[in-house]
Design a protein around this motif. Sequence first.
Motif, PDB file in Angstrom:
ATOM      1  N   ILE A 159      35.318  -9.056  32.876  1.00 11.38           N
ATOM      2  CA  ILE A 159      36.329  -8.099  32.586  1.00 11.38           C
ATOM      3  C   ILE A 159      37.269  -8.463  31.463  1.00 11.38           C
ATOM      4  CG2 ILE A 159      38.437  -7.037  33.469  1.00 11.38           C
ATOM      5  CD1 ILE A 159      37.687  -7.108  36.014  1.00 11.38           C
ATOM      6  N   VAL A 160      37.421  -7.451  30.391  1.00  9.63           N
ATOM      7  CA  VAL A 160      38.504  -7.673  29.326  1.00  9.63           C
ATOM      8  C   VAL A 160      39.678  -7.282  29.449  1.00  9.63           C
ATOM      9  CG1 VAL A 160      38.718  -7.227  26.914  1.00  9.63           C
ATOM     10  CG2 VAL A 160      36.324  -7.651  27.855  1.00  9.63           C
ATOM     11  N   VAL A 183      42.614 -11.241  25.862  1.00 10.07           N
ATOM     12  CA  VAL A 183      42.949 -11.279  24.720  1.00 10.07           C
ATOM     13  C   VAL A 183      44.263 -12.039  24.396  1.00 10.07           C
ATOM     14  CG1 VAL A 183      43.642  -9.562  22.713  1.00 10.07           C
ATOM     15  CG2 VAL A 183      41.867  -8.987  24.355  1.00 10.07           C
ATOM     16  N   LYS A 184      44.374 -12.848  23.485  1.00 12.11           N
ATOM     17  CA  LYS A 184      45.705 -13.860  23.407  1.00 12.11           C
ATOM     18  C   LYS A 184      46.531 -12.732  22.790  1.00 12.11           C
ATOM     19  CE  LYS A 184      43.797 -18.289  23.442  1.00 12.11           C
ATOM     20  NZ  LYS A 184      42.712 -17.926  24.159  1.00 12.11           N
ATOM     21  N   GLU A 196      41.174  -5.800  19.322  1.00 18.20           N
ATOM     22  CA  GLU A 196      40.596  -7.033  19.654  1.00 18.20           C
ATOM     23  C   GLU A 196      39.941  -6.924  21.188  1.00 18.20           C
ATOM     24  OE1 GLU A 196      43.205 -10.318  19.406  1.00 18.20           O
ATOM     25  OE2 GLU A 196      44.440  -9.777  17.915  1.00 18.20           O
ATOM     26  N   ALA A 197      40.433  -6.206  22.074  1.00 16.04           N
ATOM     27  CA  ALA A 197      39.997  -5.959  23.451  1.00 16.04           C
ATOM     28  C   ALA A 197      38.531  -5.427  23.082  1.00 16.04           C
ATOM     29  CB  ALA A 197      40.706  -5.113  24.289  1.00 16.04           C
ATOM     30  N   LEU A 226      42.789   2.560  23.106  1.00 21.85           N
ATOM     31  CA  LEU A 226      41.683   1.673  23.777  1.00 21.85           C
ATOM     32  C   LEU A 226      40.543   2.545  24.203  1.00 21.85           C
ATOM     33  CD1 LEU A 226      40.602  -0.695  25.219  1.00 21.85           C
ATOM     34  CD2 LEU A 226      41.802   0.058  27.241  1.00 21.85           C
ATOM     35  N   ASN A 227      40.819   4.006  24.886  1.00 17.11           N
ATOM     36  CA  ASN A 227      39.985   5.012  25.017  1.00 17.11           C
ATOM     37  C   ASN A 227      38.967   5.325  24.183  1.00 17.11           C
ATOM     38  OD1 ASN A 227      38.934   7.031  27.220  1.00 17.11           O
ATOM     39  ND2 ASN A 227      39.256   8.098  25.211  1.00 17.11           N
TER      40      ASN A 227
END
Length: 504
Positions: A159-160, A183-184, A196-197, A226-227
């Motif tokens: 999982i991210v 993700v940091k 990054e994700a 994100l989507n």
Amino acid sequence: MVLTHVHDLDDAAAASAVVFASRYVQEPLPRYELGEKSISKDAAYQIIHDELLLDSSPRLNLASFVTTWMEPECDKLILEGINKNYADMDEYPVTTELQNRCVNIIARLFKAPVGAGEKAVGVGTVGSSEAIMLAGLAFKRRWQNRRKAAGKPHDKPNIVTGANVQVCWEKFARYFEVELKEVKLREGCYVMDPDEAVAMVDENTICVAAILGSTLTGEFEDVKRLNDLLAARNRRTGWDTPIHVDAASGGFIAPFLYPDLEWDFRLPLVKSINVSGHKYGLVYAGVGWVVWRNKEDLPEDLIFHINYLGADQPTFTLNFSKGSSQIIAQYYQFLRLGFEGYRNVMENCMESARILREGLERTGRFTIISKDQGVPLVAFTFKREEETSLAFRLSSELRRFGWIVPAYTMPANLEHMAVLRVVVREDFGRPLAERFLSHVRMALDELDDEAKGGPVPRMRVTIELGPAAKGSGEEAMARVVKRESVVAVQRSVSLAGGKTKGVC
């Protein structure tokens, strides 16, 4: 076993901690076992009641997102339903119907594609932790089924998510053997970066988890971006990586305050959403909810069908028996408040958060790191780098006034940041906000005085109330006793008709 860390304390505090720890270890722990004989119900009640007085006041617990006040009418309904086991659906069909109504209300609030005569897919849980476990299991099983059908390995799911996730995600990953790819965070960005994700997604990613209301700062992550990024990557790779939205805190805020914000089932890759009814759903702990976009997003082989309690009952939960009271309370709030009522409550919470934010800024000592759009909370740090460690001291000082304000360090890459956070709930109005700000200023003054001239002398005042001494009138007699740096003041004060004494 008692573990004591003294390296971060000054000499006096360290010595005190060592003495306390050694004394505590030498004293045997109480041996708790079932008593030989019964005691009266009054005695049992009083013993426990008196011990519970030492707990902090829930309404002054500014660390918790969990609801600490409900209307008396709802309290009454909770007591009326407290002896019902929700698992007995056939015996309590009305309670089951109320749960189904709540699922449908929430699914439509989150814009699920549910027709007028259709039922939404979802379930009530004991909180968002269980809801996340269920959603994660559904994603894992769907991914495994696709991989098996394609003849590909299915033993390394991941999982991210962002490093700001709540610990329940780490629990899910560890308990159900799923790699958690985080993700940091970075300076100025305290939530997951969508770019990054998506870059961390691979063919073994069962979902990307976005947070609507970060525990650390209350900020909403950009689910829309994100989507879009993930959809483009899916088209390039041929993958079908979905999104889960952890809306534990923000799910009952965004629809009322930010109706145009796209974070829910309006986005095609969002397949499931969890929300905590016991947070801004305005219900006592513990109740949570998880809803799925469509029936196809919840694998049928995860659903159990039982009939030994009566009729056929489909069930998808980690536990079996649980109370019905919180489900009844959730439906009460939906019925009682409606859309208008929830919006009013959330607007009031945001107004209290604004008052807090402006008051803290006026001190000139803090940097506010929470955003205006998000959960009604205020997260802040000391401006000066050399004062970073004062966050924990300030948290401790505020406890003297009864306030519980958490101080914590940020996740990896930002460990140097010490943050304080105040969560605003329905029962934290303007009067309490202003009182809290006055106590913050007092605590800051005490910390400054200590920094200038060493520890501030403490004063203990013993007040005895009783009939006036003969010939003394209404005058008070005081005797001051000095012992080292501690000043004790004992005072006798007469008050007509009173007879008590206590330590202030």
